[in-house]
Design a protein around this motif. Structure first.
Motif, mmCIF file in Angstrom:
data_model
loop_
_atom_site.group_PDB
_atom_site.id
_atom_site.type_symbol
_atom_site.label_atom_id
_atom_site.label_comp_id
_atom_site.label_asym_id
_atom_site.label_seq_id
_atom_site.Cartn_x
_atom_site.Cartn_y
_atom_site.Cartn_z
ATOM 1 N N PHE A 94 0.813 -1.208 0.000
ATOM 2 C CA PHE A 94 0.000 0.000 0.000
ATOM 3 C C PHE A 94 0.855 1.271 0.000
ATOM 4 C CE2 PHE A 94 -3.146 2.916 2.106
ATOM 5 C CZ PHE A 94 -4.088 2.881 1.084
ATOM 6 N N SER A 95 2.071 1.199 0.532
ATOM 7 C CA SER A 95 2.948 2.373 0.619
ATOM 8 C C SER A 95 3.713 2.599 -0.682
ATOM 9 C CB SER A 95 3.955 2.205 1.756
ATOM 10 O OG SER A 95 4.924 3.229 1.724
ATOM 11 N N VAL A 96 3.815 3.867 -1.104
ATOM 12 C CA VAL A 96 4.661 4.224 -2.249
ATOM 13 C C VAL A 96 5.888 5.006 -1.770
ATOM 14 C CG1 VAL A 96 2.755 4.224 -3.875
ATOM 15 C CG2 VAL A 96 3.345 6.356 -2.694
ATOM 16 N N SER A 97 6.074 5.056 -0.442
ATOM 17 C CA SER A 97 7.221 5.791 0.107
ATOM 18 C C SER A 97 8.174 4.855 0.832
ATOM 19 C CB SER A 97 6.742 6.892 1.050
ATOM 20 O OG SER A 97 5.837 6.398 2.020
ATOM 21 N N ASN A 209 -2.868 -4.148 8.944
ATOM 22 C CA ASN A 209 -4.144 -4.250 9.660
ATOM 23 C C ASN A 209 -5.282 -3.659 8.842
ATOM 24 O OD1 ASN A 209 -2.800 -5.408 11.805
ATOM 25 N ND2 ASN A 209 -2.540 -3.472 12.895
ATOM 26 N N LEU A 210 -4.991 -2.561 8.147
ATOM 27 C CA LEU A 210 -6.003 -1.908 7.317
ATOM 28 C C LEU A 210 -6.438 -2.830 6.185
ATOM 29 C CD1 LEU A 210 -7.473 0.844 6.958
ATOM 30 C CD2 LEU A 210 -5.566 1.544 5.484
ATOM 31 N N PRO A 215 -10.177 -5.821 2.581
ATOM 32 C CA PRO A 215 -9.401 -6.560 1.568
ATOM 33 C C PRO A 215 -9.436 -5.922 0.184
ATOM 34 C CG PRO A 215 -10.740 -8.049 2.889
ATOM 35 C CD PRO A 215 -11.183 -6.667 3.239
ATOM 36 N N SER A 216 -10.498 -5.188 -0.129
ATOM 37 C CA SER A 216 -10.603 -4.593 -1.465
ATOM 38 C C SER A 216 -10.000 -3.194 -1.525
ATOM 39 C CB SER A 216 -12.078 -4.527 -1.888
ATOM 40 O OG SER A 216 -12.819 -3.706 -0.986
ATOM 41 N N LEU A 217 -9.203 -2.842 -0.529
ATOM 42 C CA LEU A 217 -8.632 -1.489 -0.432
ATOM 43 C C LEU A 217 -7.877 -1.106 -1.705
ATOM 44 C CD1 LEU A 217 -8.191 0.838 1.698
ATOM 45 C CD2 LEU A 217 -5.962 -0.215 2.124
ATOM 46 N N ARG A 218 -8.172 0.078 -2.223
ATOM 47 C CA ARG A 218 -7.460 0.618 -3.383
ATOM 48 C C ARG A 218 -6.877 1.974 -2.997
ATOM 49 N NH1 ARG A 218 -11.501 1.082 -8.144
ATOM 50 N NH2 ARG A 218 -13.027 1.340 -6.467
ATOM 51 N N GLY A 219 -5.773 2.324 -3.625
ATOM 52 C CA GLY A 219 -5.151 3.605 -3.349
ATOM 53 C C GLY A 219 -3.717 3.433 -2.892
ATOM 54 N N PHE A 220 -3.208 4.408 -2.143
ATOM 55 C CA PHE A 220 -1.828 4.331 -1.690
ATOM 56 C C PHE A 220 -1.605 5.266 -0.510
ATOM 57 C CE2 PHE A 220 -1.998 7.634 -4.926
ATOM 58 C CZ PHE A 220 -1.270 8.678 -4.368
ATOM 59 N N GLN A 230 -12.786 4.482 -3.629
ATOM 60 C CA GLN A 230 -13.935 3.589 -3.496
ATOM 61 C C GLN A 230 -14.982 3.975 -4.537
ATOM 62 O OE1 GLN A 230 -13.752 1.008 -1.794
ATOM 63 N NE2 GLN A 230 -12.679 1.312 0.159
ATOM 64 N N ASN A 231 -16.009 3.144 -4.636
ATOM 65 C CA ASN A 231 -17.057 3.402 -5.626
ATOM 66 C C ASN A 231 -18.239 4.202 -5.069
ATOM 67 O OD1 ASN A 231 -15.809 2.084 -7.805
ATOM 68 N ND2 ASN A 231 -16.464 0.090 -7.027
#
Length: 514
Positions: A94-97, A209-210, A215-220, A230-231
């Motif tokens: 999830f992290s881009v850093s 944990n997030l 489980p369907s988490l999108r983003g960064f 989200q939709n």
């Protein structure tokens, strides 16, 4: 793999300091010296030196000047355990850093997995099939980070509470970061590149944990900034509630003023730079039109007023490097960038670069006006303890050989900042700060002060014979760790050789008229 010499040489002092402040000689002296690692310091913990970084339209950010003795142990452990640290950081994507070792050519130890310049492209990819965006920011993340949450993030809160000894790497890192900051458990210093590593170790645990809860988490996540896609608004609200809950487990909370749910589409990047990028100075390699310079900065000044929290003028000057000015256009540009230096905090470093660049190709610099600008900046920012503004004004004075005015020299007594103190003593030593009152700094020349917030002053002033020790003998020589650094020629302030300094003064009209 993280390299100890690079962590010590490029990862210790904040990159925002003027260029003579660096720790390369320290790294070379101690990185491969087992003798140094076995020495016992006279103090187990040290206090952070504070350097206030002023930002346009915002509260200052306090950078930490970490003590080199305590920092060594933390950096050595991170370098030695890098393989394990890397494995922990790879648990969640999830992290881009994520911190990665910097390339050999970079003047730094640690880079981030995704460069800042690629964030806009990243947003377009994540937003392509989403309808709503949750933007969130952790409130005062570095100052509020609980050091005990380092093992929580690395090994889970439950395991870390059950196993309290150094068999868990997270416990060891917790034990090593606290002595850097007077054994405080709240906050980690802003500035050292090791702090990015510690921050990511904590937040990667939050990410795990997030992801388990959504489980369907999108983003960064980019350090402490979240973008969750989200939709529906309801799904974003649910994700926000889960994020708050998970952060609370680590004694963290979101900044309400920077947390919002937006319906897409929204701009993927800051809009104002486009107006400056599209400005055309003309097709010539060298611009001689006064009108084009004025038109460009009219746009920049207008944008600066509309976006007071952004570094608009700093960006405008950087963009103007694409062209070269001559004749009256140079004179106009010269005056306008000086105005930028006084108007927008954080702009002076790029102004200094421009002045030196044009001086190297024979353009005239108005030293009297520049001296007035330097004095104005020091007199305005010293009472507010804006160390970065005062430090860069003083470095401009030193680098260009311009004496400080009497008023500016007096103003230096109104600021508590170890970086400014060192620059002031150096300026006085080379004849640029006549009448400097040094009484306040004389009291800092003790062995105890080598582990206080003014350790940089206490060490450098002895090393360079600026001030006498308070008491018999050298206070640096009486400490085994700092005397080792001194004996090995380590300096954290390296303004250049006497020949280089003389060259600077010869190029200044003050030196020519002396």
């Amino acid at each position: 793999m993280a390299n100890l010499e690079r962590l010590l040489g490029y990862g210790m002092l904040p990159k925002e300091l003027p260029p003579p402040f660096h720790s390369e000689s320290y790294a070379k002296a101690v990185a491969n010296q087992s003798d140094f690692s076995q020495l016992e310091p006279t103090h187990r913990s040290a206090k952070l030196g504070n350097h206030e970084l002023a930002r346009p339209g915002q509260l200052s950010r306090t950078l930490g000047i970490v003590n080199p003795i305590q920092f060594y142990d933390l950096a050595e452990t991170i370098a030695k355990e890098w393989v394990l640290i890397e494995e922990i950081l790879k648990r969640e994507s999830f992290s881009v850093s994520k911190p990665i070792p910097a390339d050999d050519g970079e003047q730094r130890a640690i880079s981030q997995e995704t460069e800042w310049g690629k964030r806009a492209e990243l947003r377009t990819r994540h937003r392509a099939d989403a309808r709503y965006l949750l933007q969130a920011d952790i409130q005062k993340f570095y100052p509020n980070l609980y050091t005990h949450s380092i093992p929580w993030g690395m090994h889970s809160k439950e395991d870390a509470k059950e196993i309290r000894d150094d068999s868990l790497l997270g416990n060891k890192l917790d034990d090593l970061v606290r002595p850097i900051q007077d054994d405080q458990t709240t906050g980690i210093p802003i500035g050292p590149e090791t702090s990015l590593i510690l921050a990511e170790l904590v937040l990667s645990g939050v990410d795990v944990n997030l992801r388990c809860r959504t489980p369907s988490l999108r983003g960064f996540r980019a350090v402490d900034d979240y973008e969750i896609l989200q939709n529906s608004r309801a799904e974003c609200e649910e994700a926000l509630a889960i994020l708050r809950e998970q952060l609370a487990r680590y004694e963290l909370k979101l900044n309400p003023s920077k947390t919002t749910i937006l319906e897409l589409p929204v701009p993927v990047d800051t809009e104002w730079p486009h107006s400056l990028r599209q400005f055309e100075f003309g097709n010539q390699d060298v611009v001689s039109s006064v009108r084009s310079v004025i038109d460009y900065f009219n746009i920049a000044f207008d944008l600066s007023n509309k976006h007071p929290n952004d570094s608009v003028l700093k960006y405008a000057i950087k963009r103007s490097r694409e062209v070269s000015f001559k004749g009256d256009a140079w004179d106009t540009y010269h005056n306008l960038i000086l105005q930028c230096a006084t108007a927008e905090r954080g702009t002076l470093p790029v102004v200094l670069q421009e002045l030196k660049r044009y001086r190297s190709v024979g353009r005239d610099i108005n030293y009297d006006r520049l001296q007035s600008v330097i004095s104005t900046i020091i007199n305005r920012h010293a009472p507010m303890n804006h160390g970065s503004e005062v430090a860069w004004a003083m470095w401009s004075s030193i680098d260009l050989g311009i004496p400080l005015t009497t008023e500016a020299t007096r103003s230096l007594q109104r600021i508590e900042d170890p970086v400014v103190s060192v620059l002031a003593l150096h300026a006085e030593d080379i004849g640029l700060a006549d009448g400097l009152n040094k009484d306040r700094w004389l009291d800092r020349m003790t062995t105890g002060d080598l582990y206080g917030p003014d350790w940089l002053l206490a060490y450098e002033a002895d090393l360079k014979n600026w001030l006498p020790s308070k008491g018999e003998g050298s206070h640096v020589d009486s400490d085994p760790c700092f005397s080792f650094l001194k004996d090995n020629g380590v300096s954290f302030f390296n303004p250049g050789t006497s020949e280089e300094r003389s060259t600077r003064r010869r190029k200044s009209v003050y030196a020519l008229s002396a």
